[in-house]
Structure formats: C-alpha cells, structure tokens
Enzyme design. Structure first.
Site, PDB file in Angstrom:
ATOM      1  N   ASP A   4       0.824  -1.209   0.000  1.00 33.43           N
ATOM      2  CA  ASP A   4       0.000   0.000   0.000  1.00 33.43           C
ATOM      3  C   ASP A   4       0.861   1.263   0.000  1.00 33.43           C
ATOM      4  O   ASP A   4       2.094   1.208  -0.102  1.00 33.43           O
ATOM      5  CB  ASP A   4      -0.954  -0.046   1.202  1.00 33.43           C
ATOM      6  CG  ASP A   4      -2.332   0.496   0.888  1.00 33.43           C
ATOM      7  OD1 ASP A   4      -2.444   1.388   0.036  1.00 33.43           O
ATOM      8  OD2 ASP A   4      -3.315   0.025   1.519  1.00 33.43           O
TER       9      ASP A   4
ATOM     10  N   TRP B 105      -2.585   3.739  -5.680  1.00 30.08           N
ATOM     11  CA  TRP B 105      -3.846   4.426  -5.987  1.00 30.08           C
ATOM     12  C   TRP B 105      -3.800   5.271  -7.250  1.00 30.08           C
ATOM     13  O   TRP B 105      -4.647   6.137  -7.453  1.00 30.08           O
ATOM     14  CB  TRP B 105      -4.321   5.278  -4.807  1.00 30.08           C
ATOM     15  CG  TRP B 105      -4.066   4.702  -3.459  1.00 30.08           C
ATOM     16  CD1 TRP B 105      -4.244   3.404  -3.084  1.00 30.08           C
ATOM     17  CD2 TRP B 105      -3.568   5.387  -2.308  1.00 30.08           C
ATOM     18  NE1 TRP B 105      -3.892   3.227  -1.768  1.00 30.08           N
ATOM     19  CE2 TRP B 105      -3.464   4.445  -1.259  1.00 30.08           C
ATOM     20  CE3 TRP B 105      -3.209   6.716  -2.057  1.00 30.08           C
ATOM     21  CZ2 TRP B 105      -3.019   4.770   0.020  1.00 30.08           C
ATOM     22  CZ3 TRP B 105      -2.761   7.042  -0.788  1.00 30.08           C
ATOM     23  CH2 TRP B 105      -2.667   6.076   0.234  1.00 30.08           C
TER      24      TRP B 105
ATOM     25  N   ASP C 118      -9.706   3.712  -3.725  1.00 33.50           N
ATOM     26  CA  ASP C 118     -10.451   2.519  -3.329  1.00 33.50           C
ATOM     27  C   ASP C 118     -11.862   2.505  -3.909  1.00 33.50           C
ATOM     28  O   ASP C 118     -12.553   3.534  -3.947  1.00 33.50           O
ATOM     29  CB  ASP C 118     -10.554   2.443  -1.806  1.00 33.50           C
ATOM     30  CG  ASP C 118      -9.230   2.107  -1.149  1.00 33.50           C
ATOM     31  OD1 ASP C 118      -8.248   1.875  -1.867  1.00 33.50           O
ATOM     32  OD2 ASP C 118      -9.189   2.072   0.098  1.00 33.50           O
TER      33      ASP C 118
END
Length: 546
Positions: free
Chosen positions: A161, A195, A216
């Site tokens: 992440d 992202w 997300d």
C-alpha cells in the site's frame, strides 16, 4: 497528440483526476518485470471490502475451504489474501513484524501451510510507508527484513500500500521492495497499491505485476462506474505479467443489483483486471457464486493474449468495448450506463473484427448462440452489459491481383491511441478524425494511419507474394515523433526499419510474403516514448494469385 488533452479532460473529469496528471498516460510502457508470475491477471480473494480489519486465522481457512467446495478454485481463483491489521502494533525485539496472537494464534506460516495444502496460495499486506493505512507497522526502510519474513512464511503474493510514505518518491519505495522480494529467492506476485497517484502505468511494468490505477472502490454503482472510466483508457499499458488494477470486486456485498454486479464483473474481465473477490464466501448467495463462477467471462479475463479491451465507442452513456483473444476470437461488450433500457449496435469495422462471411455470437451470460453477417446488437437493460464471444467464420483472403491493404478486411488491429485509420492519418480519437496522409511533404491518397504501439493483421490464405509500402512519421507532427516499422509473416519478422523520425522522407519497403498465411504490420515507439508517434503505411499493397 492533437486531441489528447481534450479527450482526457472529458474522460477524467468525473473521476476528479487533474488533467496535468492524466497527461502522463502518453509515456511509453516499459518492459514488464519478467518474474514468470501473473501471466494472466491474478484471481483470488481479499478480506478488506467485506471485513475491513476483522481478519482472522479462522476466516482465512474457511475462505480457502469455500474456494474448494464452491468450485471457485477450479474456475481459476487461487490467491487467498490477507489485507491490513494482521499484525501487532509493534515489532519484536529483533525488529520483525509480529502476527496478532489473538487473530493468528498459530502464526502466518500455519495458515500458509493450510492454504497450500488445498492447492491455493497465500497473500499478505504491508505498506510502502512507516505505518499501514490502519496504523500498524509497515515496511518503509525495513524492506529486506520484511520480505525475508514473508518468504519464510511461504507467502506467494504481496499487496503493498501507499499510506504514511513520508514523501519518499513512489518509484523509489516500490522498487526497493521489488529488489527485496527478488533477494529472497521466493516467487511472489507483487501488487503496487499507490492508488494511481503517481501514474504507475508509466513506470511500474518493470517493478511489479499489477498496479492500482485508482483510489479505493466502494460497493456502489457510482463508484464502480467512476473507476471504470479512469481505468479503461489505459489499455495500452497492460500486458502479460503487468496489469492495470482498478481495485477489488464488490460482487455480493449488497450495494448493487445483480445486473450491476454482472456489469462490474464483465467490465473488469474485459479490462483484463485482477479478479479479487471481496465478499464473505461463507454466506455468499447462489446468484453471487454464479456471477463469480461464470467461466465464460473468466475465460475472457484470463485470455492468454493479454490484451486489455479498448473502448471503441462511448456516447450518451452507451459503450462498446472490443478485445482480441488468443486463437482469433474477440470479446465484444455492450455496456449501458444509463437508467433506461437501450439498444446498442456495432459492427466488425468498429470493433476491429476481421472480415468474414459470418460471425458466431456466444452470449457469455445467457449462453445463447446466434449468427450474424456483421451487425452485433442487443437490447441492454439499465446499468447492464451484454457481452459476446465472437468467432469469425470463413475468411476468403485477398482477391487476385494487387490490392491496397487499407481496402482489405483486417483480422485484428491494436493501436496506441484511437483506431488505426484507413486512408487517413491517426487522429487519436474516434475513427475518421485524421487528415490526408503525408510523409516528408509527399501526400498519399491510400494508406493506414497508425499510432505506436500498433499491430494490424491481414489474412493472406497463403496466396500472396509481395508486400510494398512507403513508411514514415506523418507530416502533421512536424519534426516530432520516432517510430519503427516491422513486417511479420506468420509470426516471423521479414523486415524492420531503423528509427524513422518526424520530418524525414518516406522509406520504401518491399517484402517477399510467399506462402504466408497471416501478415502483421507493426509500429514500435522508436525506443523512447509514444509522443507524436503518428506512423503511416503509405500505399501499402499486396500482390496475390487466385
């Protein structure tokens, strides 16, 4: 790139992506990280969408068991992935991450062994920061220590992440963990989860196996639609071992209708996206399992050719996507994002299908089979998608004599921006938006306007002897653009040019294609990027016998 800014502004406005950042998609895809993994998009499960931090040993084992019992493992799902919150709040005295003793009383290695014993693989989570998104210790500046630990546990997949990254450049952080994984000697699929903030499609191919292109997803039609809009223009960056990742599946979580979930699953499969289930498989309904287990849709996602579908038309909330498949079939999807039923119609020329006497249409949801001489049409419900596997029928090959390739049917075509144009330059958007062809100040009435990277396949039926063309960068780019041209016959390179630059005169090529069944015309980016790479095949002709 005349129209690229306007195109991206329109496409990305709904997703709140700044145009200045979006323009980075024009950079070239790099060579993929050849670790031998994820040659098709990864399929599996992750706890986050349904459970958040509530992950346990029991949940992971039960999910592995459900993979086997429901037939999902045999349908292709193989990764059982643990997301955030699996560890304690502090590292141990040796500096290692520690599995939460309440959630994972036997540790991660025991869970991995359980999953492996069922013919499945285990994934785990960390962040390229000092803490994970939920505030647990993460791997920035501990890359090798943590990668070694994951390898010792038998981990097969790492989701990495982007939280708490301390401002360290993304490419630096994610490359460090790649190098650490390599040093362990254990194969791990590497999921770059930053992202889309730093346009990973531009740099992540040699770093990881997949990269998130968006923020997300949430369990709503609006969220799914906005993510689709961001991900679908990035088709040129996907390849075997290196995939655009529009985030995990929400199918079965209750926020959408089954029609919308079928659309979600179909669009992700058309886009060659990872299929990571995000629902509770212990309680999944028959309809949820039917969607997730549709092997005809899965076969599109997992197609070995590894070409992400391109959106060949989008107008008024009605979309047409086309994806060439291994073996000569195509997947064609008709998506209706509007709130009312609509008829969507397309044809072989728009979808890039080869010319043929007929086409077999197999509806991958209804399983209905039909035949058409060209028109592909369906009444599509609101928020619904109809998808066909299209098999071309008999292909006659070129007529005897000499023919322009721009006048012939093509078996398949791919193009860096927009479609490859017949007798026009490449305009980067819909068909027909180019200009008259011109190379080095010489105009041409006939030819093909392509944009790197591009391929065009033509069926020869073994009856042709010669291919000729004048090739070069279209004059509309000025002195910009660098490309290469190659001609292949049945997969063998017959000739290649050196780098051709904007402003240069055309180069004449003549190739012996005797006995070849398929001709492929390929344009490369010249080794730098695809900016201004408008490549013309001027006066492309083949000579064939009866």
């Amino acid at each position: 790139m005349r129209h690229l800014a306007a195109l991206l502004a329109a496409v990305l406005a709904a997703a709140s992506i700044p145009l200045a950042l979006a323009l980075a998609v024009v950079a070239p895809p790099a060579h993929a990280w050849e670790n031998g993994l994820a040659r098709t998009p990864p399929m599996g499960w992750n706890q986050w969408n349904a459970f958040g931090c509530n992950v346990t040993d029991a949940l992971v084992r039960a999910t592995a068991d459900r993979f086997v019992a429901t037939g999902l493992r045999d349908a292709g799902y193989s990764y059982v992935n643990i997301d955030d919150c699996w560890m304690t709040r502090n590292r141990d005295a040796a500096g290692n991450l520690v599995p939460d003793p309440v959630k994972f009383p036997a540790g991660i290695r025991a869970v991995a062994d359980y999953v492996h014993a069922r013919g499945l693989k285990l994934g785990i989570y960390s962040s390229a920061g000092t803490q994970t998104c939920a505030g647990f210790p993460a791997s920035l500046n501990n890359e090798q220590r943590d990668a070694n630990l994951f390898a010792s546990w038998g981990v097969d997949y790492l989701k990495y992440d982007n939280c708490n990254n301390q401002g360290v450049p993304a490419q630096t952080r994610y490359t460090r963990m790649r190098d650490a994984i390599i040093a362990t000697g254990r194969p791990m699929v590497y999921s770059i989860t930053e992202w889309g903030q730093n346009q990973p499609w531009n740099w992540a191919q040699p770093v990881g196996n997949l990269w998130r292109t968006t923020g997300d997803i949430t369990d709503s039609y609006g969220s799914m639609l906005s993510i689709y809009r961001i991900n679908v223009p990035l088709a040129q960056f996907a390849a075997p071992g290196a995939w655009n990742d529009p985030d995990m599946l929400e199918v079965g979580n209750g926020g959408m209708t089954d029609t919308e979930y079928r659309t979600h699953f179909t669009l992700w499969s058309m886009m060659a996206a990872p299929l990571l289930i995000g629902t509770d498989l212990r309680t999944a309904s028959p309809s949820t399992l039917a969607i997730l287990g549709n092997r005809d849709v899965i076969a599109i996602d997992q197609d070995a050719r590894g070409v992400q579908a391109r959106e060949v038309r989008s107008a008024g909330g009605l979309h047409v996507l086309s994806r060439p498949l291994a073996g000569g079939d195509f997947a064609v999807a008709l998506f209706n994002e509007t709130g009312s039923t609509a008829t969507i119609t397309t044809n072989p020329a728009e979808t890039g299908l080869p010319g043929a006497t007929s086409y077999r249409l197999f509806d991958v949801w209804s399983k209905a089979v039909s035949t058409t001489t060209g028109t592909i049409s369906a009444s599509v419900p609101a928020h619904g998608t109809v998808a066909f596997r299209v098999t071309p029928g008999t292909q006659a090959g070129p007529p005897p004599g000499t023919s322009f390739v721009s006048d012939l049917p093509w078996q398949a075509s791919t193009n860096g921006w927009g479609p490859a144009e017949r007798d026009r330059s490449n305009g980067e958007q819909p068909a027909g938006d180019g200009r008259p062809l011109s190379i080095g100040g010489v105009g041409y009435a006939k030819g093909i306007g392509a944009h790197a990277a591009s391929t065009i396949d033509v069926f020869l039926a073994g009856r042709c002897s010669t291919f000729t063309a004048d090739v070069g960068v279209d004059a509309e780019t000025g002195t910009n653009g660098t490309v290469t041209f190659s001609v292949l016959g049945d997969g063998t390179t017959l000739t290649s040019t050196g780098i051709r630059r904007g402003g240069q005169a055309a180069q004449r090529i003549s190739v012996d294609i005797t006995g070849r069944t398929t001709l492929r015309l390929t344009v490369g980016n010249g080794g730098d990027n695809i900016n201004f790479d408008h490549a013309d095949w001027a006066n492309p002709q083949i000579t064939c016998s009866t």
